[in-house]
Design a protein around this motif. Structure first.
Motif, mmCIF file in Angstrom:
data_model
loop_
_atom_site.group_PDB
_atom_site.id
_atom_site.type_symbol
_atom_site.label_atom_id
_atom_site.label_comp_id
_atom_site.label_asym_id
_atom_site.label_seq_id
_atom_site.Cartn_x
_atom_site.Cartn_y
_atom_site.Cartn_z
ATOM 1 N N LEU A 1 0.824 -1.209 0.000
ATOM 2 C CA LEU A 1 0.000 0.000 0.000
ATOM 3 C C LEU A 1 0.858 1.259 0.000
ATOM 4 O O LEU A 1 0.499 2.266 -0.624
ATOM 5 N N SER A 2 1.998 1.212 0.667
ATOM 6 C CA SER A 2 2.905 2.369 0.686
ATOM 7 C C SER A 2 3.457 2.658 -0.708
ATOM 8 O O SER A 2 3.575 3.817 -1.125
ATOM 9 N N TYR B 1 2.730 6.145 -2.832
ATOM 10 C CA TYR B 1 3.747 7.005 -3.417
ATOM 11 C C TYR B 1 3.405 7.344 -4.875
ATOM 12 O O TYR B 1 3.551 8.494 -5.311
ATOM 13 N N LYS B 2 2.933 6.346 -5.609
ATOM 14 C CA LYS B 2 2.554 6.577 -7.011
ATOM 15 C C LYS B 2 1.317 7.469 -7.107
ATOM 16 O O LYS B 2 1.207 8.315 -8.005
ATOM 17 N N LEU C 1 -1.017 13.048 -7.790
ATOM 18 C CA LEU C 1 -1.631 14.206 -7.134
ATOM 19 C C LEU C 1 -0.773 15.457 -7.300
ATOM 20 O O LEU C 1 -1.304 16.575 -7.341
ATOM 21 N N ALA C 2 0.535 15.287 -7.396
ATOM 22 C CA ALA C 2 1.411 16.435 -7.646
ATOM 23 C C ALA C 2 1.066 17.086 -8.986
ATOM 24 O O ALA C 2 1.015 18.320 -9.103
ATOM 25 N N ILE C 3 0.805 16.257 -9.988
ATOM 26 C CA ILE C 3 0.388 16.775 -11.292
ATOM 27 C C ILE C 3 -0.941 17.512 -11.161
ATOM 28 O O ILE C 3 -1.126 18.617 -11.691
ATOM 29 N N MET D 1 -1.221 8.058 3.612
ATOM 30 C CA MET D 1 -0.912 9.476 3.777
ATOM 31 C C MET D 1 0.585 9.777 3.715
ATOM 32 O O MET D 1 1.015 10.697 3.010
ATOM 33 N N ALA D 2 1.394 9.021 4.476
ATOM 34 C CA ALA D 2 2.828 9.319 4.548
ATOM 35 C C ALA D 2 3.513 9.202 3.186
ATOM 36 O O ALA D 2 4.219 10.134 2.764
ATOM 37 N N PRO D 3 3.323 8.097 2.426
ATOM 38 C CA PRO D 3 3.976 8.032 1.112
ATOM 39 C C PRO D 3 3.415 9.047 0.120
ATOM 40 O O PRO D 3 4.149 9.523 -0.756
ATOM 41 N N ILE D 4 2.129 9.382 0.236
ATOM 42 C CA ILE D 4 1.571 10.419 -0.632
ATOM 43 C C ILE D 4 2.263 11.752 -0.351
ATOM 44 O O ILE D 4 2.689 12.461 -1.281
ATOM 45 N N GLN D 5 2.395 12.094 0.924
ATOM 46 C CA GLN D 5 3.056 13.350 1.282
ATOM 47 C C GLN D 5 4.515 13.346 0.849
ATOM 48 O O GLN D 5 5.051 14.370 0.406
#
Length: 410
Positions: A313-314, A318-319, A324-326, A350-354
């Motif tokens: 899931l991590s 991240y992907k 989401l950055a785009i 949340m953590a890998p997304i951030q």
């Protein structure tokens, strides 16, 4: 064939009042008068009639603000019901709600594979009619049927170009005819966004991106306070943002799509592959198990600390963060909400997304965007389907056979 939502006969104003009270919970005559630009006597007359007809009740007086406290009114929850249906690629959920979005019958969940399944639509109709019959609720007490579903959907014509082919006929017309109840369809991610804006963590927000974390990865976009659909109504296909040139093959036929790299279905498939290779995990798998079963089990295992599940899931998180950055660079939203089935593991994501946002997003842009986890979670699509019905409560629906354009199919 012309159909109207089963509202109150004889007055569009009364239907408008019921619709507004559904969304606002309680309002005064003065508030409704200002909202609809109608005189207070005409609003009071309509309210009194609705009370006599059993649609509206007195809620009590509003808190004091220095003057005379106004009497507040709300809908009577049992006056009518809403049938909400949430579809994903593999399963269907059917839930009957009252006018306060409280369930009034047990939810029905059943397997319904949408892709390349000509029996999916007849089965859906059969299950809808059986469910309604089992509730004992009369059809004339059901305001309408709202259905959220994946795919490229033309809301105006009521056509899903991806799934549930109704033989060239409008899907909404077909379902309305087969059920005898006005039916509305919309993309699942769009309805999740509506649910979050009307009743969820993004209530009343103007600029919100809602991420539907499910077997795919969808996006519902609230722009200037309204659902943004784009030119042809297909805006929000976040799942097909390309992350790489040589990634996994997606169902759309392209390589490296976000959905093919980070959806729950793909994560479940990676879990199965890892188990076969002997990875240490509490997860179990047999050849007869469907990927959906593994997906649900993986979510449960991750929330109980299974390191392999958390690792998978991590990586997906991240992907998703990279995508989401785009999105932040293009839309500059105030809020991004993680919703849908995957909201159950949002704290892990949340953590890998951030981390990805820190790496790929310009700080000045990302600093102005708040990342939130849905409080509605997996129920968001069902609530959104109910919202869809009430959005149309005061409108006339013209339902007629419509030919589906093959050129728009995906």
């Amino acid at each position: 064939m012309e159909l109207t939502t089963k509202g109150v006969k004889g007055s569009q104003l009364k239907n408008m009042i019921i619709k507004r009270l559904y969304f606002n919970k309680a309002m005064s005559c003065a508030g409704l008068s200002e909202l609809f630009d109608k005189s207070i006597p005409s609003i009071a007359k309509a309210i009194n009639e609705l009370m006599q007809e059993g649609f509206v009740v007195e809620q009590g007086y509003a808190p004091s603000s220095g003057g005379r406290r106004p009497l507040m009114y709300s809908v009577k929850s049992s006056a009518m019901h809403i049938l909400a249906i949430a579809l994903d690629q593999l399963t269907a959920r059917i839930q009957m709600f009252d006018l306060l979005n409280n369930p009034v019958a047990d939810m029905l969940t059943f397997e319904l594979k949408l892709l390349n399944n000509p029996d999916a639509l007849p089965k859906l109709v059969s299950e809808i009619n059986r469910y309604i019959s089992n509730t004992g609720i009369l059809k004339d007490k059901i305001a309408g049927i709202g259905i959220g579903m994946p795919g490229f959907i033309n809301v105006t014509e009521g056509i899903n170009y991806t799934y549930l082919d109704a033989g060239g006929q409008s899907l909404t017309a077909y379902l309305t005819e087969k059920t005898g109840i006005a039916t509305y369809i919309d993309n699942d991610s769009s309805l999740i966004a509506l649910a979050e804006q009307k009743f969820g963590i993004a209530k009343s927000q103007q600029e919100v991106m809602v991420i539907n974390l499910g077997w795919g990865i969808g996006l519902g976009m609230i722009v200037n306070g309204k659902l943004f659909r784009g030119h042809n109504g297909f805006a929000g296909e976040l799942s097909h943002i390309p992350l790489s040139e040589d990634g996994s093959l997606c169902e759309c036929g392209k390589r490296g799509c976000l959905e093919a790299e980070a959806s729950l279905l793909v994560v479940a498939q990676k879990a199965i592959a890892g188990i076969k290779k002997g990875r240490v995990t509490s997860l179990k798998h047999s050849e007869d198990d469907h990927s959906k079963l593994m997906g649900d089990a993986l979510i449960e295992a991750a929330n109980h600390g299974d390191q392999f599940a958390i690792e998978l899931l991590s990586d997906a998180g991240y992907k998703i963060g990279k995508a989401l950055a785009i999105l932040i660079h293009i839309m500059n939203p105030a809020i991004i909400v993680l919703s849908g089935r995957g909201a159950r593991v949002a704290k892990i994501l949340m953590a890998p997304i951030q981390q990805a946002l820190h790496k790929y997003c310009i700080p000045r842009l990302s600093a102005g965007t708040e990342l939130l986890v849905s409080e509605l979670g997996f129920d968001a699509e069902l609530i959104g389907a109910a919202v869809l019905v009430m959005e149309n409560f005061d409108r006339v629906v013209k339902s007629k056979p419509v030919k589906a354009s093959k050129s728009a199919a995906a």
